[in-house]
Design a protein around this motif. Structure first.
Motif, short mmCIF file in Angstrom:
data_model
loop_
_atom_site.label_atom_id
_atom_site.label_comp_id
_atom_site.label_asym_id
_atom_site.label_seq_id
_atom_site.Cartn_x
_atom_site.Cartn_y
_atom_site.Cartn_z
N CYS A 1 0.80 -1.34 -0.13
CA CYS A 1 0.08 0.02 0.09
C CYS A 1 0.75 1.35 -0.11
CB CYS A 1 -0.86 0.03 1.28
SG CYS A 1 -2.06 -1.34 1.33
N ARG A 2 0.27 2.41 -0.19
CA ARG A 2 1.04 3.62 -0.31
C ARG A 2 0.35 4.61 0.66
NH1 ARG A 2 -1.82 3.29 -4.66
NH2 ARG A 2 -3.24 4.93 -5.19
N ALA A 3 0.94 5.73 1.24
CA ALA A 3 0.30 6.39 2.32
C ALA A 3 -0.59 7.55 1.43
CB ALA A 3 1.60 7.50 2.82
N LYS A 4 -1.75 7.47 2.28
CA LYS A 4 -2.79 8.33 1.69
C LYS A 4 -2.44 9.91 1.65
CE LYS A 4 -7.35 5.82 2.96
NZ LYS A 4 -8.24 5.79 3.58
N SER A 5 -2.78 10.61 0.95
CA SER A 5 -2.31 12.22 1.03
C SER A 5 -3.87 12.90 1.50
CB SER A 5 -2.03 12.52 -0.30
OG SER A 5 -3.14 12.52 -1.30
N LEU A 6 -3.43 13.87 2.07
CA LEU A 6 -4.66 14.74 2.64
C LEU A 6 -5.32 15.45 1.39
CD1 LEU A 6 -2.58 16.90 5.16
CD2 LEU A 6 -4.45 15.16 5.97
N ASP A 7 -6.74 15.58 1.62
CA ASP A 7 -7.52 16.00 0.43
C ASP A 7 -8.27 17.44 0.89
OD1 ASP A 7 -9.22 16.25 -1.50
OD2 ASP A 7 -10.77 14.79 -0.83
N CYS A 8 -7.31 18.34 0.95
CA CYS A 8 -7.66 19.62 1.49
C CYS A 8 -6.89 20.50 0.59
CB CYS A 8 -7.67 20.00 2.77
SG CYS A 8 -6.16 19.70 3.44
N PRO A 9 -7.23 21.86 0.63
CA PRO A 9 -6.30 22.95 -0.01
C PRO A 9 -5.10 23.02 0.52
CG PRO A 9 -8.46 23.84 0.55
CD PRO A 9 -8.60 22.44 1.18
N GLY A 10 -3.94 23.09 -0.02
CA GLY A 10 -2.69 23.23 0.38
C GLY A 10 -1.78 22.21 0.46
N VAL A 11 -2.29 20.92 0.07
CA VAL A 11 -1.55 19.89 0.04
C VAL A 11 -0.30 19.70 -0.66
CG1 VAL A 11 -3.41 18.42 1.06
CG2 VAL A 11 -2.89 18.43 -1.41
N ASP A 12 -0.19 20.56 -1.51
CA ASP A 12 0.91 20.51 -2.55
C ASP A 12 2.05 21.65 -2.27
OD1 ASP A 12 -0.77 22.88 -2.77
OD2 ASP A 12 -0.49 23.14 -5.06
N LEU A 13 1.98 22.10 -1.12
CA LEU A 13 3.01 22.86 -0.39
C LEU A 13 4.30 22.23 -0.34
CD1 LEU A 13 1.06 25.12 2.22
CD2 LEU A 13 1.89 25.79 -0.11
N GLU A 14 5.35 22.66 -0.35
CA GLU A 14 6.70 21.98 -0.41
C GLU A 14 7.06 21.12 0.82
OE1 GLU A 14 9.82 24.71 -1.16
OE2 GLU A 14 9.13 25.15 -3.42
N ASN A 15 6.70 21.68 1.89
CA ASN A 15 7.05 21.10 3.21
C ASN A 15 5.98 20.26 3.87
OD1 ASN A 15 5.94 23.60 3.47
ND2 ASN A 15 7.00 23.75 5.44
N VAL A 16 4.96 19.53 2.95
CA VAL A 16 3.86 18.77 3.43
C VAL A 16 4.44 17.42 3.03
CG1 VAL A 16 1.59 17.84 3.19
CG2 VAL A 16 2.28 20.45 3.14
N LEU A 17 4.79 16.46 3.90
CA LEU A 17 5.71 15.26 3.54
C LEU A 17 4.84 13.85 4.35
CD1 LEU A 17 9.10 16.51 4.69
CD2 LEU A 17 8.21 16.50 2.22
N MET A 18 4.85 12.57 3.87
CA MET A 18 4.48 11.64 4.20
C MET A 18 5.76 10.83 4.40
SD MET A 18 1.23 10.98 1.85
CE MET A 18 2.29 11.24 0.12
N LEU A 19 5.85 9.77 5.75
CA LEU A 19 6.77 9.11 6.32
C LEU A 19 6.51 7.67 5.53
CD1 LEU A 19 9.22 9.24 8.18
CD2 LEU A 19 7.74 8.43 9.95
N GLU A 20 7.40 7.62 4.50
CA GLU A 20 6.95 6.21 3.58
C GLU A 20 8.37 5.63 3.28
OE1 GLU A 20 3.66 5.11 0.50
OE2 GLU A 20 4.52 7.05 0.27
N THR A 21 9.33 6.58 2.94
CA THR A 21 10.83 5.93 2.71
C THR A 21 11.69 6.22 3.37
OG1 THR A 21 11.27 7.76 0.99
CG2 THR A 21 9.72 5.99 0.15
#
Length: 449
Positions: free
Chosen positions: A211-231
């Motif tokens: 599986c892969r980490a879900k991303s947030l579904d809201c405005p602003g999720v494309d900002l540079e320092n929004v990260l997911m702990l996956e690798t």
């Protein structure tokens, strides 16, 4: 069962059926002292993470450990310890015997996914002397690595996370294709098409793309320092944690393309320099769409107790599966636990070899929060009652989860080996109830009936 010092080594001395056995006292997973674990019959269970070893042979019987222990048996305790002290020199762990490729065997097993399930499948095939070609395919650029450490050891180097070094794969003729992703599978032709245009044939295949980490579904999720702990590249250093319960992110606010604040649905705004999202996962099963492989409503692949899909010679393992959990009366579940994925891989391999071995596990996992480890065993979904031994505020407790007056799961902090005791009894298939009057952890907090 007792701990004995032999020279520079810590040894576990066990007497079973009148015969002394000595094995290394350090679990091959993270080095826990097995003398503080749980002895049941001929096997000892690690107090930290539930790995099990046969005390007569040192062989691994339950994950998450992947290596066996050196072992020696002798009728004389003193003679046995002398011999063992020589044998153990330089080898606190032991890789189980494995065969290699036989060029005369024209058979290929393909393993899609480079995680724990695929690795254990490959190792089990070689341990059972399978001589065909094994191809493991991963979209990662790393060999199989210990993902459980990503959120627990914040300064680990990528190389230190590897479960096996490249020399291991060369020695046992396991091909590893990195940075390659499956686009589609043709189960009639028994081929897989990859993102580089390659079409590869197989005779049997394990789908373990996870599986892969879900991303947030809201405005602003494309900002540079929004990260997911996956690798390994996603690891960061933690300092302090404040919980906002029963809430959710409504908006990520930023300035100059970087996070400045997070607005919650409750209206609370939290200033932030960095946002890490850990809100669940989605199965990596898109490439299966259009194939006849059966999936559930959430796009998890449905398998039976042998890890077989509805298509002959197609198996599935790990986080991607919906599988029947025996201890939950055969209910189909999806469990993203490391130890569960490892067990899936082993069972899939055995059944590829037509051994007809059923999956029978007790899920066991752990998490580390601010240096404190919480351990959990069993399957508690749908529990109707929780009995607490100890106190949360004292950071020492065992929570027993009951369903129809029967213990189905346990979570504990600083009460080792309590959770391993529960896991072992669940593994034995025995029914237990909680004893509310027992308050100290010197206990056997369960009572068989």
């Amino acid at each position: 069962m007792m701990e004995v010092e032999v020279g520079d080594h810590n040894v576990l001395l066990v007497r079973c059926d009148g015969v002394y056995s000595a094995i290394s006292n350090q679990c091959t997973h993270y080095g826990a002292p097995l003398s503080k674990g749980v002895l049941s019959g001929h096997r000892v269970r690690c107090p930290w993470h539930g790995s099990c070893f046969n005390v007569k042979t040192g062989d691994l019987e339950e994950y998450p450990g992947i290596d066996c222990l050196p072992c020696h048996k002798e009728n004389s305790e003193s003679k046995m310890l002398t011999i063992f002290s020589v044998q153990i020199q330089g080898q606190p762990k032991r890789i189980k015997w494995m065969g290699a490729r036989d060029q005369a065997v024209l058979h290929t097993v393909m393993l899609l996914g480079g995680g724990a399930a695929s690795l254990m499948c490959a190792e089990t095939l070689r341990q059972e002397n399978y001589g065909g070609r094994i191809i493991m395919v991963s979209r990662d650029d790393l060999l199989p690595y210990d993902k459980t450490r990503l959120s627990k050891i914040m300064n680990a180097e990528s190389e230190s996370l590897l479960m096996r070094k490249i020399e291991f794969f060369h020695k046992y003729d396991i091909e590893v294709w990195l940075k390659k992703e499956a686009l589609s599978i043709d189960t009639n032709k028994k081929t897989v098409t990859f993102d580089d245009g390659l079409i590869q044939c197989y005779d049997q295949i394990l789908i373990a793309t996870g599986c892969r980490a879900k991303s947030l579904d809201c405005p602003g999720v494309d900002l540079e320092n929004v990260l997911m702990l996956e690798t390994p590249e996603d690891m960061l250093e933690e300092r302090g944690v404040t919980f906002y319960m029963n809430d959710a992110v409504a908006e990520v606010q930023g300035q100059n393309r970087r996070v400045k604040a997070v607005k919650l649905k409750s209206g609370i705004t939290i200033e932030a320099d960095l946002l890490i999202a850990g809100i669940g996962v989605n199965p990596n099963s898109e490439f299966l769409k259009g194939s006849p492989i059966r999936m559930d409503s959430k796009n998890y692949v449905i398998v039976d107790k042998y890890m077989r899909t509805n298509i002959t010679d197609v198996y599935c393992a790990g986080d991607l599966t919906s599988f029947p959990l025996k201890m939950a009366k055969g209910q189909n579940v999806s469990i993203g636990h490391w130890q569960t994925a490892q067990a899936h891989g082993r069972i899939a391999a055995l059944n590829m070899l037509r051994r007809e071995v059923e999956l029978n596990i007790v899920p066991f996992y752990w998490t580390v929060l601010l240096g404190r480890t919480i351990r959990y065993a069993g399957y508690g979904e749908g529990y109707t009652e929780m009995v607490l031994k100890g106190r949360f505020e004292n950071m020492k407790f065992l929570a027993l989860y009951l369903k129809d007056d029967e213990v189905v799961a346990a979570a504990g902090l600083n009460v080792e080996p309590a959770v391993s005791v529960v896991a072992e009894r669940l593994a034995e298939g025995r029914r237990h109830t909680a004893q509310p009057h027992v308050t100290t952890p010197g206990w056997m907090p369960l009572h068989p009936r």
